[in-house]
Motif scaffolding. Structure first.
Motif, PDB file in Angstrom:
ATOM      1  N   MET A  93      30.796  11.528  12.786  1.00  0.00           N
ATOM      2  CA  MET A  93      29.516  11.642  12.086  1.00  0.00           C
ATOM      3  C   MET A  93      29.673  11.293  10.611  1.00  0.00           C
ATOM      4  O   MET A  93      30.615  11.754   9.961  1.00  0.00           O
ATOM      5  N   GLU A  94      28.750  10.497  10.082  1.00  0.00           N
ATOM      6  CA  GLU A  94      28.759  10.167   8.667  1.00  0.00           C
ATOM      7  C   GLU A  94      28.408  11.414   7.845  1.00  0.00           C
ATOM      8  O   GLU A  94      27.487  12.160   8.218  1.00  0.00           O
ATOM      9  N   CYS A 147      32.894  16.293  18.367  1.00  0.00           N
ATOM     10  CA  CYS A 147      32.029  15.751  17.326  1.00  0.00           C
ATOM     11  C   CYS A 147      32.712  16.037  15.996  1.00  0.00           C
ATOM     12  O   CYS A 147      32.839  17.208  15.611  1.00  0.00           O
ATOM     13  N   ILE A 148      33.168  15.000  15.331  1.00  0.00           N
ATOM     14  CA  ILE A 148      33.984  15.161  14.137  1.00  0.00           C
ATOM     15  C   ILE A 148      33.204  14.735  12.902  1.00  0.00           C
ATOM     16  O   ILE A 148      32.760  13.588  12.792  1.00  0.00           O
ATOM     17  N   PRO A 149      33.004  15.657  11.929  1.00  0.00           N
ATOM     18  CA  PRO A 149      32.328  15.281  10.679  1.00  0.00           C
ATOM     19  C   PRO A 149      33.248  14.463   9.788  1.00  0.00           C
ATOM     20  O   PRO A 149      34.416  14.815   9.586  1.00  0.00           O
ATOM     21  N   GLY A 150      32.708  13.342   9.259  1.00  0.00           N
ATOM     22  CA  GLY A 150      33.544  12.465   8.441  1.00  0.00           C
ATOM     23  C   GLY A 150      34.646  11.866   9.285  1.00  0.00           C
ATOM     24  O   GLY A 150      34.444  11.503  10.448  1.00  0.00           O
ATOM     25  N   ASN A 151      35.846  11.798   8.713  1.00  0.00           N
ATOM     26  CA  ASN A 151      36.987  11.285   9.483  1.00  0.00           C
ATOM     27  C   ASN A 151      37.900  12.401   9.985  1.00  0.00           C
ATOM     28  O   ASN A 151      38.977  12.147  10.520  1.00  0.00           O
ATOM     29  N   GLY A 152      37.446  13.657   9.778  1.00  0.00           N
ATOM     30  CA  GLY A 152      38.205  14.789  10.307  1.00  0.00           C
ATOM     31  C   GLY A 152      39.431  15.152   9.511  1.00  0.00           C
ATOM     32  O   GLY A 152      40.301  15.886  10.000  1.00  0.00           O
ATOM     33  N   TYR A 176      23.758  25.567  14.906  1.00  0.00           N
ATOM     34  CA  TYR A 176      25.082  26.110  14.625  1.00  0.00           C
ATOM     35  C   TYR A 176      26.065  24.993  14.274  1.00  0.00           C
ATOM     36  O   TYR A 176      26.886  25.123  13.366  1.00  0.00           O
ATOM     37  N   GLY A 177      25.966  23.888  15.034  1.00  0.00           N
ATOM     38  CA  GLY A 177      26.854  22.763  14.777  1.00  0.00           C
ATOM     39  C   GLY A 177      26.643  22.176  13.396  1.00  0.00           C
ATOM     40  O   GLY A 177      27.594  21.947  12.649  1.00  0.00           O
ATOM     41  N   SER A 178      25.390  21.948  13.030  1.00  0.00           N
ATOM     42  CA  SER A 178      25.064  21.383  11.718  1.00  0.00           C
ATOM     43  C   SER A 178      25.604  22.266  10.597  1.00  0.00           C
ATOM     44  O   SER A 178      26.191  21.784   9.623  1.00  0.00           O
ATOM     45  N   GLY A 184      21.476  17.166   8.313  1.00  0.00           N
ATOM     46  CA  GLY A 184      21.243  17.867   9.568  1.00  0.00           C
ATOM     47  C   GLY A 184      21.045  16.949  10.750  1.00  0.00           C
ATOM     48  O   GLY A 184      20.657  17.385  11.838  1.00  0.00           O
ATOM     49  N   ASP A 185      21.338  15.653  10.563  1.00  0.00           N
ATOM     50  CA  ASP A 185      21.190  14.671  11.624  1.00  0.00           C
ATOM     51  C   ASP A 185      22.500  14.594  12.407  1.00  0.00           C
ATOM     52  O   ASP A 185      23.344  13.726  12.176  1.00  0.00           O
ATOM     53  N   VAL A 186      22.682  15.536  13.330  1.00  0.00           N
ATOM     54  CA  VAL A 186      23.935  15.632  14.074  1.00  0.00           C
ATOM     55  C   VAL A 186      23.644  15.722  15.569  1.00  0.00           C
ATOM     56  O   VAL A 186      22.580  16.184  15.984  1.00  0.00           O
ATOM     57  N   PRO A 187      24.575  15.265  16.402  1.00  0.00           N
ATOM     58  CA  PRO A 187      24.408  15.414  17.852  1.00  0.00           C
ATOM     59  C   PRO A 187      24.620  16.868  18.253  1.00  0.00           C
ATOM     60  O   PRO A 187      25.259  17.632  17.530  1.00  0.00           O
TER      61      PRO A 187
END
Length: 316
Positions: A242-243, A177-182, A271-273, A250-253
């Protein structure tokens, strides 16, 4: 006489690793401070001392009795009680005439006032730093960025005391699960390398200590980590991007909690968020100044590829 170092939180993931590596360097004796009367699997060569962090005079007396020169706090800042334990330890260290230096408990991302909107616990770190600034003690705040150990979660070959968790890149389940474009920079280090740097830092004169001690291994990005993991494992991962706006809301898988870790689904998502928001805020991108490794040219940190290969390459 060999100087004595006291490690608080010595049975935790960071604390135990520090005890092992300081003893391995063989320049200091180690007193392991613990609240528990009995310690499972104690580290050979360390003397375990039961303490009460609520009793500052008694704690100071223990430090003096064992002629402790440097105190390292590795108590995890998981709540107000943990913060208060560190503050009491600082007060006790200042009272103990033998104690000259203090290593504060930070260890993770770079805590700053402006990151309080992500982590309200920033106050716990800043409060300790303010007290240390006013004390007579030489001190430093160790920051490690992100521990590489999490990339080995689930591997029977990984040597680590860091609690297992899957965030961002789950190598065991071949997911990410990558936030933004990583593309944000993330500074990573293997926990044993970080502990080695602290052990070496203890050998330096007080004049060479700075407010921050950045225990940097390698600078990379999550995209690069993912690419390396896929190459080492020889297969493509299932990837979710993830956008940033969703991450900050906090809307994350939620990634799969590791079986037997004790982490529940909602905790895993929390923890992920937290981690994703800090990544996008460059909380794991450590400054180039005050990096401990620069003081030791012979120190060669483990690379992401080396770590992943040691855990997951079937040929290793």
């Amino acid at each position: 006489m060999v100087p004595t170092v006291a490690v608080a939180g010595a049975t935790g993931g960071i604390g135990r690793t520090l005890v092992e590596q300081i003893l391995k360097e063989n320049k200091f004796s180690v007193i392991a401070l613990t609240r528990s009367e009995n310690v499972e699997s104690p580290v050979s060569g360390a003397q375990y001392v039961q303490v009460d962090y609520e009793d500052i005079p008694a704690l100071a007396k223990q430090l003096e009795t064992h002629t402790v020169h440097t105190v390292i706090c590795a108590i995890g800042m998981l709540g107000l009680d943990c913060s208060e334990a560190q503050i009491h330890l600082i007060r006790a260290a200042e009272k103990a005439p033998t104690v000259q230096r203090f290593v504060a408990s930070e260890w993770g991302y770079h805590t700053k006032e402006e990151r309080k909107n992500i982590d309200p616990g920033v106050d716990w770190f800043l409060s300790a730093a303010d007290i240390l600034k006013e004390s007579r003690l030489t001190y430093t705040r160790p920051v490690c960025g992100a521990f590489m150990d999490l990339l080995g979660t689930g591997s029977p070959r990984m040597k680590s005391h860091i609690p297992p968790m899957t965030i961002a890149v789950d190598v065991l389940n071949r997911e990410a699960c990558i936030p933004g474009n990583g593309s944000n920079t993330i500074t990573m280090i293997y926990s044993y390398d970080a502990a080695t740097l602290i052990a070496k830092l203890l050998e330096l004169d007080d004049s060479e200590w700075s407010e921050f001690s950045f225990c940097a291994g390698v600078d990379t990005t999550l995209s690069e980590v993912l690419k390396t993991a896929e190459e080492v494992c020889g297969e493509k991962f299932k990837v979710t991007y993830m956008e940033p706006d969703d991450v900050n809301k906090g809307d994350v898988p939620s990634m799969k909690p590791l079986e037997g870790s004790g982490i529940q689904h909602d905790e895993q998502k929390e923890y992920g968020s937290f981690g994703y928001q800090l990544y996008l805020a460059d909380g794991f991108n450590l400054p180039t100044q005050y990096r401990v490794g620069d003081k030791f040219p012979d120190f060669k940190p483990t690379t992401v590829r080396e770590f992943l290969s040691s855990c997951w390459d079937k040929k290793a």
